[in-house]
Motif scaffolding. Structure first.
Motif, PDB file in Angstrom:
ATOM      1  N   LEU A  56       0.813  -1.225  -0.136  1.00 16.30           N
ATOM      2  CA  LEU A  56       0.045   0.024   0.001  1.00 16.30           C
ATOM      3  C   LEU A  56       0.733   1.191   0.198  1.00 16.30           C
ATOM      4  CD1 LEU A  56      -3.048   0.877   0.230  1.00 16.30           C
ATOM      5  CD2 LEU A  56      -2.803   0.622   2.812  1.00 16.30           C
ATOM      6  N   ILE A  57       0.821   2.075  -0.996  1.00 18.27           N
ATOM      7  CA  ILE A  57       1.378   3.148  -1.135  1.00 18.27           C
ATOM      8  C   ILE A  57       0.958   4.411   0.062  1.00 18.27           C
ATOM      9  CG2 ILE A  57       2.201   5.196  -2.655  1.00 18.27           C
ATOM     10  CD1 ILE A  57       1.951   3.382  -4.943  1.00 18.27           C
ATOM     11  N   ALA A  58      -0.202   4.573  -0.074  1.00 12.58           N
ATOM     12  CA  ALA A  58      -0.754   5.702   0.649  1.00 12.58           C
ATOM     13  C   ALA A  58      -2.139   5.271   1.304  1.00 12.58           C
ATOM     14  CB  ALA A  58      -0.774   6.812   0.354  1.00 12.58           C
ATOM     15  N   TYR A  59      -2.751   5.490   2.691  1.00 15.08           N
ATOM     16  CA  TYR A  59      -3.826   5.382   3.225  1.00 15.08           C
ATOM     17  C   TYR A  59      -4.314   6.428   3.992  1.00 15.08           C
ATOM     18  CZ  TYR A  59      -7.400   2.392   5.664  1.00 15.08           C
ATOM     19  OH  TYR A  59      -8.703   2.061   6.249  1.00 15.08           O
ATOM     20  N   TYR A  60      -5.273   7.072   3.565  1.00 11.68           N
ATOM     21  CA  TYR A  60      -5.761   8.238   4.107  1.00 11.68           C
ATOM     22  C   TYR A  60      -7.203   8.083   4.618  1.00 11.68           C
ATOM     23  CZ  TYR A  60      -1.900  10.686   1.956  1.00 11.68           C
ATOM     24  OH  TYR A  60      -0.664  10.905   1.571  1.00 11.68           O
ATOM     25  N   THR A  61      -7.620   8.055   5.967  1.00 12.60           N
ATOM     26  CA  THR A  61      -8.888   7.726   6.488  1.00 12.60           C
ATOM     27  C   THR A  61      -9.710   8.846   6.720  1.00 12.60           C
ATOM     28  OG1 THR A  61      -8.121   7.778   8.831  1.00 12.60           O
ATOM     29  CG2 THR A  61      -7.925   5.664   7.605  1.00 12.60           C
ATOM     30  N   PHE A  62      -9.034  10.173   6.733  1.00 17.00           N
ATOM     31  CA  PHE A  62      -9.841  11.497   6.940  1.00 17.00           C
ATOM     32  C   PHE A  62     -10.444  11.364   8.489  1.00 17.00           C
ATOM     33  CE2 PHE A  62     -10.017  10.778   2.305  1.00 17.00           C
ATOM     34  CZ  PHE A  62      -9.137  11.878   1.966  1.00 17.00           C
ATOM     35  N   ASP A  63      -9.779  10.897   9.320  1.00 17.78           N
ATOM     36  CA  ASP A  63     -10.481  10.892  10.734  1.00 17.78           C
ATOM     37  C   ASP A  63      -9.923  12.132  11.195  1.00 17.78           C
ATOM     38  OD1 ASP A  63     -11.447   8.344  10.438  1.00 17.78           O
ATOM     39  OD2 ASP A  63      -9.644   7.445  11.397  1.00 17.78           O
ATOM     40  N   ALA A  64     -10.640  12.639  12.186  1.00 21.89           N
ATOM     41  CA  ALA A  64     -10.333  13.822  12.909  1.00 21.89           C
ATOM     42  C   ALA A  64      -9.037  13.915  13.622  1.00 21.89           C
ATOM     43  CB  ALA A  64     -11.494  14.307  13.930  1.00 21.89           C
ATOM     44  N   GLU A  65      -8.278  14.976  13.254  1.00 14.05           N
ATOM     45  CA  GLU A  65      -6.906  14.969  13.827  1.00 14.05           C
ATOM     46  C   GLU A  65      -6.602  16.294  14.296  1.00 14.05           C
ATOM     47  OE1 GLU A  65      -3.792  13.395  11.767  1.00 14.05           O
ATOM     48  OE2 GLU A  65      -5.077  11.893  10.531  1.00 14.05           O
ATOM     49  N   ASN A  66      -5.757  16.536  15.235  1.00 13.98           N
ATOM     50  CA  ASN A  66      -5.350  17.758  15.809  1.00 13.98           C
ATOM     51  C   ASN A  66      -4.666  18.801  14.630  1.00 13.98           C
ATOM     52  OD1 ASN A  66      -6.236  17.115  18.242  1.00 13.98           O
ATOM     53  ND2 ASN A  66      -4.391  16.188  18.851  1.00 13.98           N
ATOM     54  N   ASN A  67      -4.748  19.819  14.862  1.00  9.49           N
ATOM     55  CA  ASN A  67      -3.898  20.934  14.141  1.00  9.49           C
ATOM     56  C   ASN A  67      -4.357  20.723  12.403  1.00  9.49           C
ATOM     57  OD1 ASN A  67      -2.618  21.828  16.319  1.00  9.49           O
ATOM     58  ND2 ASN A  67      -1.304  20.128  16.065  1.00  9.49           N
ATOM     59  N   ASN A  68      -5.540  20.429  12.065  1.00 10.86           N
ATOM     60  CA  ASN A  68      -6.057  20.218  10.871  1.00 10.86           C
ATOM     61  C   ASN A  68      -4.941  19.506   9.861  1.00 10.86           C
ATOM     62  OD1 ASN A  68      -8.430  21.579  11.243  1.00 10.86           O
ATOM     63  ND2 ASN A  68      -7.345  23.464  11.000  1.00 10.86           N
ATOM     64  N   THR A  69      -4.518  18.478  10.398  1.00  9.11           N
ATOM     65  CA  THR A  69      -3.396  17.447   9.799  1.00  9.11           C
ATOM     66  C   THR A  69      -4.075  16.233   8.962  1.00  9.11           C
ATOM     67  OG1 THR A  69      -2.624  16.303  11.950  1.00  9.11           O
ATOM     68  CG2 THR A  69      -1.698  18.402  10.872  1.00  9.11           C
ATOM     69  N   LEU A  70      -3.586  15.681   8.088  1.00 13.12           N
ATOM     70  CA  LEU A  70      -4.031  14.431   7.404  1.00 13.12           C
ATOM     71  C   LEU A  70      -2.917  13.415   7.352  1.00 13.12           C
ATOM     72  CD1 LEU A  70      -6.193  13.047   6.096  1.00 13.12           C
ATOM     73  CD2 LEU A  70      -5.094  13.892   4.050  1.00 13.12           C
ATOM     74  N   SER A  71      -3.205  12.450   8.220  1.00 14.51           N
ATOM     75  CA  SER A  71      -1.865  11.318   8.547  1.00 14.51           C
ATOM     76  C   SER A  71      -1.916  10.323   7.272  1.00 14.51           C
ATOM     77  CB  SER A  71      -1.964  10.657   9.732  1.00 14.51           C
ATOM     78  OG  SER A  71      -1.785  11.808  10.508  1.00 14.51           O
TER      79      SER A  71
END
Length: 75
Positions: A56-71
């Motif tokens: 898997l190259i990337a996996y973004y879940t768009f879950d709420a995170e601090n500081n408006n970041t996307l992990s």
């Protein structure tokens, strides 16, 4: 050399404009280096990935995170 533009939720035209756009919400995005089979797509369609993250190259879940970041939750 020209860089290839990657677009989510739209179709990029030859003139670099977007022909269509997404009307809705994305729950998550998975980016794999190879085309997934119909069976692979259906098996994982309505659930989060568990241990199936090999290659898997990337996996973004768009879950709420601090500081408006996307992990990126890929490996």
């Amino acid at each position: 050399s020209l860089a290839v533009q990657f677009t989510l939720g739209g179709i990029r035209r030859d003139d670099n404009s977007i022909a269509e756009s997404l009307h809705g919400e994305l729950e998550e995005v998975r980016i794999w280096p190879q085309v997934r089979t119909e069976e692979q797509l259906q098996d994982n369609r309505f659930r989060r990935l568990l241990d199936e993250r090999a290659d898997l190259i990337a996996y973004y879940t768009f879950d709420a995170e601090n500081n408006n970041t996307l992990s990126d939750n890929g490996l």
